[in-house]
Design an enzyme around this catalytic site. Structure first.
Site, mmCIF file in Angstrom:
data_model
loop_
_atom_site.group_PDB
_atom_site.id
_atom_site.type_symbol
_atom_site.label_atom_id
_atom_site.label_comp_id
_atom_site.label_asym_id
_atom_site.label_seq_id
_atom_site.Cartn_x
_atom_site.Cartn_y
_atom_site.Cartn_z
ATOM 1 N N LEU A 294 0.815 -1.220 0.000
ATOM 2 C CA LEU A 294 0.000 0.000 0.000
ATOM 3 C C LEU A 294 0.847 1.267 0.000
ATOM 4 O O LEU A 294 1.920 1.317 0.597
ATOM 5 C CB LEU A 294 -0.935 -0.009 1.216
ATOM 6 C CG LEU A 294 -1.878 -1.209 1.299
ATOM 7 C CD1 LEU A 294 -2.792 -1.085 2.525
ATOM 8 C CD2 LEU A 294 -2.713 -1.363 0.032
ATOM 9 N N GLY B 269 -1.643 6.318 -2.802
ATOM 10 C CA GLY B 269 -2.766 6.152 -3.738
ATOM 11 C C GLY B 269 -3.866 5.299 -3.109
ATOM 12 O O GLY B 269 -5.044 5.659 -3.113
ATOM 13 N N HIS B 270 -3.463 4.143 -2.576
ATOM 14 C CA HIS B 270 -4.447 3.280 -1.905
ATOM 15 C C HIS B 270 -5.099 4.009 -0.723
ATOM 16 O O HIS B 270 -6.301 3.907 -0.488
ATOM 17 C CB HIS B 270 -3.767 2.017 -1.370
ATOM 18 C CG HIS B 270 -3.121 1.158 -2.414
ATOM 19 N ND1 HIS B 270 -1.752 0.987 -2.496
ATOM 20 C CD2 HIS B 270 -3.645 0.406 -3.412
ATOM 21 C CE1 HIS B 270 -1.464 0.169 -3.494
ATOM 22 N NE2 HIS B 270 -2.598 -0.200 -4.070
ATOM 23 N N GLU C 131 -8.420 6.118 -10.526
ATOM 24 C CA GLU C 131 -8.411 6.462 -11.956
ATOM 25 C C GLU C 131 -7.089 6.074 -12.607
ATOM 26 O O GLU C 131 -7.001 6.023 -13.826
ATOM 27 C CB GLU C 131 -8.651 7.968 -12.131
ATOM 28 C CG GLU C 131 -10.065 8.378 -11.771
ATOM 29 C CD GLU C 131 -10.322 9.855 -12.008
ATOM 30 O OE1 GLU C 131 -9.356 10.601 -12.273
ATOM 31 O OE2 GLU C 131 -11.494 10.261 -11.913
ATOM 32 N N GLN D 34 -9.598 -0.401 -15.955
ATOM 33 C CA GLN D 34 -10.176 -1.242 -14.903
ATOM 34 C C GLN D 34 -11.442 -0.592 -14.338
ATOM 35 O O GLN D 34 -12.460 -1.258 -14.136
ATOM 36 C CB GLN D 34 -9.137 -1.424 -13.800
ATOM 37 C CG GLN D 34 -9.666 -1.984 -12.493
ATOM 38 C CD GLN D 34 -8.532 -2.297 -11.527
ATOM 39 O OE1 GLN D 34 -7.803 -3.254 -11.714
ATOM 40 N NE2 GLN D 34 -8.358 -1.474 -10.508
HETATM 41 P P1 AMP Z 1 -3.646 -2.330 -6.873
HETATM 42 O O1 AMP Z 1 -3.233 -2.672 -5.482
HETATM 43 O O2 AMP Z 1 -2.542 -1.852 -7.737
HETATM 44 O O3 AMP Z 1 -4.495 -3.408 -7.494
HETATM 45 O O4 AMP Z 1 -4.601 -1.063 -6.738
HETATM 46 C C1 AMP Z 1 -5.708 -1.077 -5.876
HETATM 47 C C2 AMP Z 1 -6.527 0.154 -6.108
HETATM 48 O O5 AMP Z 1 -5.736 1.307 -5.842
HETATM 49 C C3 AMP Z 1 -7.009 0.292 -7.550
HETATM 50 O O6 AMP Z 1 -8.337 0.799 -7.563
HETATM 51 C C4 AMP Z 1 -6.049 1.267 -8.139
HETATM 52 O O7 AMP Z 1 -6.558 1.998 -9.219
HETATM 53 C C5 AMP Z 1 -5.805 2.180 -6.940
HETATM 54 N N1 AMP Z 1 -4.545 2.908 -7.118
HETATM 55 C C6 AMP Z 1 -3.328 2.377 -7.388
HETATM 56 N N2 AMP Z 1 -2.418 3.361 -7.554
HETATM 57 C C7 AMP Z 1 -3.080 4.530 -7.395
HETATM 58 C C8 AMP Z 1 -2.698 5.907 -7.458
HETATM 59 N N3 AMP Z 1 -1.446 6.274 -7.734
HETATM 60 N N4 AMP Z 1 -3.639 6.852 -7.248
HETATM 61 C C9 AMP Z 1 -4.932 6.490 -6.988
HETATM 62 N N5 AMP Z 1 -5.350 5.215 -6.907
HETATM 63 C C10 AMP Z 1 -4.444 4.244 -7.116
#
Ligand code: AMP
Length: 277
Positions: free
Chosen positions: A34, A37-38, A149, A154
């Site tokens: 994490l 962003g998360h 976004e 996705q």
């Molecule tokens: P992941 O763990 O990469 O599968 O991402 C989980 C969620 O976090 C997904 O909805 C991603 O789009 C979101 N996410 C990942 N990176 C970012 C970021 N830099 N900014 C905003 N949301 C993000």
């Protein structure tokens, strides 16, 4: 403290307790490692007054045979500490066996939207993602589910499957969180070498250059070709795509509205990004 549950039964029991008290629930699906962003997705749930459930599951069915499943960073204790600090209420950390029982044979396929961009470059990726997101939504039955976004395609696929399958949840898209140099935060950034980390922000810089040039009336094909050449010249490896598409239909866009989408490799790390024109 953020409690950890590992079974669907325990997840449902916690959520049922909250529901009995009249509370709302937001789900944040993640694959862990994490970052800010998360955590912005957690904030989006908290700001709606919800109990926030964060799932942490590196979903094997969305990785291709030659992709980075084995190398994907796993750091559950650190993740849960971040969630506790941020105020998330529950971490759902199922095993692969809990999510995919022996003989699991059902897949969710969203046609059309998944033919291009990452769907073309990563066959089977969106089927695996759509299947696990559908399962998580049915397991938790949240009021809201938060998606970044940053993974624009996705987000569109999830919106479509929720509509097509009549899943009663409000899908919330949240803005991409970036480093100061423009690089979109990603768990995969952890795997960049120092040299590649220095080059990585060029992806977003070139995309912005494309968006500005096209907005100013430049010829899209020329502008995109120039940007691809500059990325390759700077040290990027394979460029899966650098394209302009309609934000919702994802059809190749000549006119606006349009977004610029890119996926490119530095070493064996695949970076993606998208921005509006
Ligand atoms: P992941 O763990 O990469 O599968 O991402 C989980 C969620 O976090 C997904 O909805 C991603 O789009 C979101 N996410 C990942 N990176 C970012 C970021 N830099 N900014 C905003 N949301 C993000």
């Amino acid at each position: 403290m953020t409690e950890i549950v590992r079974t669907v039964a325990d997840l449902r029991a916690r959520i049922a307790g909250w529901r009995a008290g009249g509370e709302k629930v937001a789900l944040v699906p993640t694959m862990g490692a994490l970052h800010a962003g998360h955590l912005s997705l957690v904030d989006a749930g908290l700001s709606r007054g919800c109990r926030v459930v964060v799932s942490i599951f590196v979903n094997p069915t969305q990785f291709g045979p030659n992709e980075d499943l084995a190398k994907y960073p796993r750091q559950e204790a650190a993740d849960v500490a971040l969630l506790a600090e941020r105020g998330a209420h529950l971490a759902f950390c199922p095993s692969v066996g809990e999510m995919y029982a022996q003989g699991s044979a059902t897949r969710v396929d969203v046609k059309g939207l998944t033919d291009c961009l990452c769907g073309a470059a990563r066959p089977g990726h969106f089927s695996g993602m759509a299947t696990v997101v559908t399962k998580l939504l049915l397991q938790a039955l949240p009021d809201f589910a938060m998606f970044g976004e940053k993974d624009w395609q996705q987000l569109q696929v999830v919106r479509r499957l929720v509509r097509d399958l009549d899943i009663p949840v409000d899908i919330v898209g949240c803005p991409t969180i970036r480093e100061a140099d423009g690089l979109a935060l990603s768990s995969r950034n952890l795997r960049l070498s120092a040299a590649d980390r220095a080059i990585a922000p060029l992806l977003n810089r070139e995309m912005r250059r494309v968006a500005e040039a096209v907005a100013a009336g430049g010829d899209a094909a020329t502008v995109l070709a120039d940007a691809r050449a500059r990325l390759t010249g700077a040290g990027f490896g394979r460029i899966d795509y650098l394209e302009m598409r309609h934000p919702e239909t994802l059809e190749l866009a000549g006119a606006r509205p349009a977004r610029v989408f890119a996926a490119a490799y530095l070493g064996d790390v695949r970076l993606i990004d998208n921005i509006p024109v």
